[in-house]
Design a protein around this motif. Structure first.
Motif, PDB file in Angstrom:
ATOM      1  N   HIS A 158      -8.233   7.789  -4.743  1.00 40.53           N
ATOM      2  CA  HIS A 158      -7.680   9.182  -4.642  1.00 40.53           C
ATOM      3  C   HIS A 158      -7.224   9.762  -5.754  1.00 40.53           C
ATOM      4  O   HIS A 158      -6.816  10.884  -6.044  1.00 40.53           O
ATOM      5  N   TYR A 159      -6.701   8.784  -6.641  1.00 36.41           N
ATOM      6  CA  TYR A 159      -5.893   8.911  -7.712  1.00 36.41           C
ATOM      7  C   TYR A 159      -6.487   8.739  -8.970  1.00 36.41           C
ATOM      8  O   TYR A 159      -5.897   8.820 -10.087  1.00 36.41           O
ATOM      9  N   ILE A 185       0.851  -1.180  -0.097  1.00 35.42           N
ATOM     10  CA  ILE A 185      -0.027  -0.013  -0.104  1.00 35.42           C
ATOM     11  C   ILE A 185       0.824   1.185   0.152  1.00 35.42           C
ATOM     12  O   ILE A 185       0.786   2.161  -0.739  1.00 35.42           O
ATOM     13  N   LYS A 186       2.164   1.159   0.672  1.00 34.95           N
ATOM     14  CA  LYS A 186       2.904   2.200   0.859  1.00 34.95           C
ATOM     15  C   LYS A 186       3.607   2.567  -0.359  1.00 34.95           C
ATOM     16  O   LYS A 186       3.753   3.583  -1.271  1.00 34.95           O
ATOM     17  N   LEU A 243      -6.189  -0.912   0.032  1.00 36.62           N
ATOM     18  CA  LEU A 243      -5.475  -0.471  -0.911  1.00 36.62           C
ATOM     19  C   LEU A 243      -6.482   0.201  -1.914  1.00 36.62           C
ATOM     20  O   LEU A 243      -5.936   1.309  -2.675  1.00 36.62           O
ATOM     21  N   SER A 256       1.059   4.027  -2.711  1.00 34.40           N
ATOM     22  CA  SER A 256       1.075   5.609  -2.753  1.00 34.40           C
ATOM     23  C   SER A 256       2.019   6.244  -3.344  1.00 34.40           C
ATOM     24  O   SER A 256       1.950   7.077  -3.829  1.00 34.40           O
ATOM     25  N   SER A 257       3.361   5.814  -3.377  1.00 37.62           N
ATOM     26  CA  SER A 257       4.693   6.367  -3.811  1.00 37.62           C
ATOM     27  C   SER A 257       4.272   6.349  -5.543  1.00 37.62           C
ATOM     28  O   SER A 257       4.740   7.221  -6.112  1.00 37.62           O
ATOM     29  N   VAL A 295      -7.199   3.912  -1.073  1.00 38.83           N
ATOM     30  CA  VAL A 295      -5.743   4.672  -1.397  1.00 38.83           C
ATOM     31  C   VAL A 295      -5.798   4.963  -2.970  1.00 38.83           C
ATOM     32  O   VAL A 295      -5.871   6.183  -3.459  1.00 38.83           O
ATOM     33  N   LEU A 296      -6.228   4.128  -3.741  1.00 34.77           N
ATOM     34  CA  LEU A 296      -6.109   4.099  -5.367  1.00 34.77           C
ATOM     35  C   LEU A 296      -7.200   5.147  -5.805  1.00 34.77           C
ATOM     36  O   LEU A 296      -6.942   5.801  -6.703  1.00 34.77           O
ATOM     37  N   GLU A 342       1.655   8.813  -6.538  1.00 37.81           N
ATOM     38  CA  GLU A 342       1.914  10.381  -5.980  1.00 37.81           C
ATOM     39  C   GLU A 342       2.254  11.396  -7.276  1.00 37.81           C
ATOM     40  O   GLU A 342       3.206  11.347  -7.868  1.00 37.81           O
ATOM     41  N   ASN A 391      -2.539   5.239 -13.666  1.00 33.46           N
ATOM     42  CA  ASN A 391      -2.403   4.682 -12.300  1.00 33.46           C
ATOM     43  C   ASN A 391      -3.190   3.340 -11.971  1.00 33.46           C
ATOM     44  O   ASN A 391      -2.436   2.431 -11.381  1.00 33.46           O
TER      45      ASN A 391
END
Length: 160
Positions: A157-158, A19-20, A151, A23-24, A154-155, A27, A35
């Motif tokens: 949002h992009y 997940i980290k 996960l 995010s990287s 997080v995704l 970004e 994405n």
């Protein structure tokens, strides 16, 4: 389960690391297709015992194939049909231990035995689904579901 050559921690630690990493990767990038492509590649690289991972995006009343890793797949799935369409209709994750026991399962790859589908929802609006198949029965458990849902949060949002 994670590919051993990449991760040596606990299942939970490995998911947190993925997940980290996601995010990287995302970004500063706003292109949805780019994405989703990177997300499917990352999951394909690090999840073990899977034979397909990718996205279907909602267009009108059907899910249309998006970025994925694996063999060629079904291009269009009506909302409400199969595991992906049912997850989209219900707007909830569906984890299937044996796809052959799921009523109306759509067999895109005969090797698939189990599946997990997580809806992509942003501001109560369905965008599509993340679909992951495995050639093994009962591949996905509650831990997989919990962290894959995180996960996806997080995704979304992009992507738009």
């Amino acid at each position: 389960m994670f590919a051993k050559e990449h991760y040596s921690g606990t299942k939970e630690e490995n998911y947190r690391l993925v997940i980290k990493q996601l995010s990287s990767l995302l970004e500063g990038e706003t292109d949805t297709i780019a994405n989703l492509a990177n997300a499917s590649a990352l999951l394909n690289q690090f999840l073990s015992d899977i034979n397909w991972v990718g996205f279907y995006l909602l267009q009108s009343d059907e899910l249309v194939l998006g970025p994925f890793q694996g063999l060629p797949a079904c291009v269009r799935i009506p909302v409400g049909k199969g595991v992906c369409g049912t997850a989209a209709q219900r707007m909830e994750t569906i984890r299937v231990e044996d796809v052959h026991a799921f009523p109306g399962h759509i067999a895109c790859d005969a090797a698939s035995q189990s599946e997990i589908v997580i809806p992509l929802i942003n501001n109560d609006v369905l965008i599509g689904v993340l679909d992951i198949d495995s050639p093994s029965k009962s591949r996905f458990d509650e831990t997989d579901q919990r962290f894959l849902e995180e996960l996806v949060q997080v995704l979304v949002h992009y992507i738009d």
